[in-house]
Design an enzyme around this catalytic site. Structure first.
Site, PDB file in Angstrom:
ATOM      1  N   GLY A 100       1.243  -1.031  -0.105  1.00  0.00           N
ATOM      2  CA  GLY A 100      -0.012   0.162  -0.117  1.00  0.00           C
ATOM      3  C   GLY A 100       1.063   1.479  -0.079  1.00  0.00           C
ATOM      4  N   ASP A 153      10.293  -6.989  -4.916  1.00  0.00           N
ATOM      5  CA  ASP A 153       8.577  -7.386  -3.644  1.00  0.00           C
ATOM      6  C   ASP A 153       8.218  -9.237  -4.314  1.00  0.00           C
ATOM      7  OD1 ASP A 153       5.727  -7.322  -2.691  1.00  0.00           O
ATOM      8  OD2 ASP A 153       6.019  -5.906  -2.688  1.00  0.00           O
ATOM      9  N   GLY A 179       8.804  -3.070   2.830  1.00  0.00           N
ATOM     10  CA  GLY A 179       8.824  -4.812   2.767  1.00  0.00           C
ATOM     11  C   GLY A 179       8.884  -5.634   3.562  1.00  0.00           C
ATOM     12  N   GLY A 180       7.428  -6.037   3.945  1.00  0.00           N
ATOM     13  CA  GLY A 180       7.090  -6.941   5.565  1.00  0.00           C
ATOM     14  C   GLY A 180       5.772  -6.632   5.616  1.00  0.00           C
ATOM     15  N   SER A 209       2.150  -5.705   7.553  1.00  0.00           N
ATOM     16  CA  SER A 209       2.533  -4.813   7.448  1.00  0.00           C
ATOM     17  C   SER A 209       1.225  -4.541   8.644  1.00  0.00           C
ATOM     18  CB  SER A 209       1.622  -3.241   6.404  1.00  0.00           C
ATOM     19  OG  SER A 209       0.640  -4.377   6.413  1.00  0.00           O
ATOM     20  N   ASN A 215       3.924   3.783  14.489  1.00  0.00           N
ATOM     21  CA  ASN A 215       3.369   4.151  16.030  1.00  0.00           C
ATOM     22  C   ASN A 215       3.197   2.697  16.707  1.00  0.00           C
ATOM     23  OD1 ASN A 215       0.334   3.870  15.947  1.00  0.00           O
ATOM     24  ND2 ASN A 215       1.054   3.667  13.836  1.00  0.00           N
ATOM     25  N   HIS A 216       3.085   1.195  16.018  1.00  0.00           N
ATOM     26  CA  HIS A 216       3.039   0.328  17.373  1.00  0.00           C
ATOM     27  C   HIS A 216       4.507  -0.098  17.913  1.00  0.00           C
ATOM     28  CE1 HIS A 216      -0.564   0.323  16.320  1.00  0.00           C
ATOM     29  NE2 HIS A 216      -0.589   0.741  14.604  1.00  0.00           N
ATOM     30  N   TYR A 252       2.961  -7.756  15.958  1.00  0.00           N
ATOM     31  CA  TYR A 252       3.531  -6.852  14.936  1.00  0.00           C
ATOM     32  C   TYR A 252       4.562  -5.545  15.307  1.00  0.00           C
ATOM     33  CZ  TYR A 252       4.059  -2.146  11.217  1.00  0.00           C
ATOM     34  OH  TYR A 252       3.853  -2.099  10.657  1.00  0.00           O
TER      35      TYR A 252
END
Length: 264
Positions: free
Chosen positions: A11, A31, A69-70, A72, A109-110, A134
């Site tokens: 995204g 990707d 990458g990864g 999300s 922010n997590h 995550y």
């Protein structure tokens, strides 16, 4: 200048691709998902961040890496570990081996989601209190970036991104939204700030309701121009139950153990 973007089909990568394209810059897009040739001259690489040899090859002749990458959102630990944690290690190690001088890391922010909101501005370099596996994976990525800077001299800029979408999705995101245009401005600042450099900054627009600091990002040369307030009458209300935490809905017990996917 050649910029490698991992997770380029995701995204944020899709939003940033046209905004980061410019004369004198080659985008190398990587990707595991299919990438579209849009005629913009981008170099398309089908590879996983979990493959060190492929990543090292992808870093050849690259001036900087934007690591998006990864996974999300929240997932079970067995999926987070190889993709987000080991994958970030392999991106940094590949950059080191290939002599790439700078990596811009999409953190979140997590990483600090379980910090309670106390009515004050959330400072830069807020100590980790992740809200999910995550979030833990992004804490690990920031720590790896610090190690690779101190041990190997790699410049690393960690962006604790809020919600980067075309427009905010709910009233919480009126506070935390990072517009695609401001995301591109932040990445440009992270790419061009003088080194040696390791830093952790908030990735947020200059929203009227913003309560995250912009001080460290502004030191990089970031000057956001967008404000989510113009969408205030259009977005639905966020779930109030978890707004006492920085991470919002990611603090919900429904995400215990990575049992289901979450959304930013």
């Amino acid at each position: 200048m050649r910029l490698l973007i991992t997770g380029a089909a995701g995204g944020v990568g899709t939003l940033l691709r046209p905004l980061l394209a410019r004369d004198g810059r080659v985008l190398r897009l990587l990707d595991v998902a299919a990438l579209t040739d849009t005629g913009d001259g981008a170099e398309l690489v089908a590879a996983s961040v979990t493959d060190l040899d492929a990543m090292t090859a992808a870093c050849a002749d690259v001036d900087a890496v934007l690591h998006l990458g990864g996974l999300s959102t929240e997932h079970p630990w067995e999926q987070i570990l190889p993709t987000n944690i080991d994958g970030t290690y392999k991106v940094l190690e590949a950059a080191r081996r290939a002599g790439v001088p700078r990596v811009v890391f999409a953190s979140t922010n997590h990483t600090v989601g379980f910090h309670p909101r106390d009515g004050h501005e959330a400072p830069d370099h807020l100590f980790p209190r992740p809200d999910t596996f995550y979030g833990v994976s992004k804490v690990a990525g920031e720590a790896l970036g610090s190690l690779y800077h101190d041990r190997y001299g790699l410049d690393v800029v960690c962006l604790r991104i809020g919600g980067c979408f075309a427009r905010p999705l709910d009233t919480r995101m009126l506070e935390t939204w990072l517009s695609p245009a401001d995301a591109a401005r932040l990445v440009e600042a992270a790419l061009s700030a003088p080194g040696p450099l390791f830093t952790v900054v908030w990735g947020v627009s200059d929203n009227t309701r913003r309560w995250w600091s912009l001080a460290e990002a502004e030191k990089l040369g970031y000057h956001p121009r967008d404000d989510s307030e113009r969408y205030a009458d259009e977005v639905p209300a966020a779930d109030e139950e978890f707004l006492r935490y920085l991470g919002g809905g990611f603090c919900s017990p429904e995400l215990d153990g990575g049992g289901r996917d979450g959304s930013v």
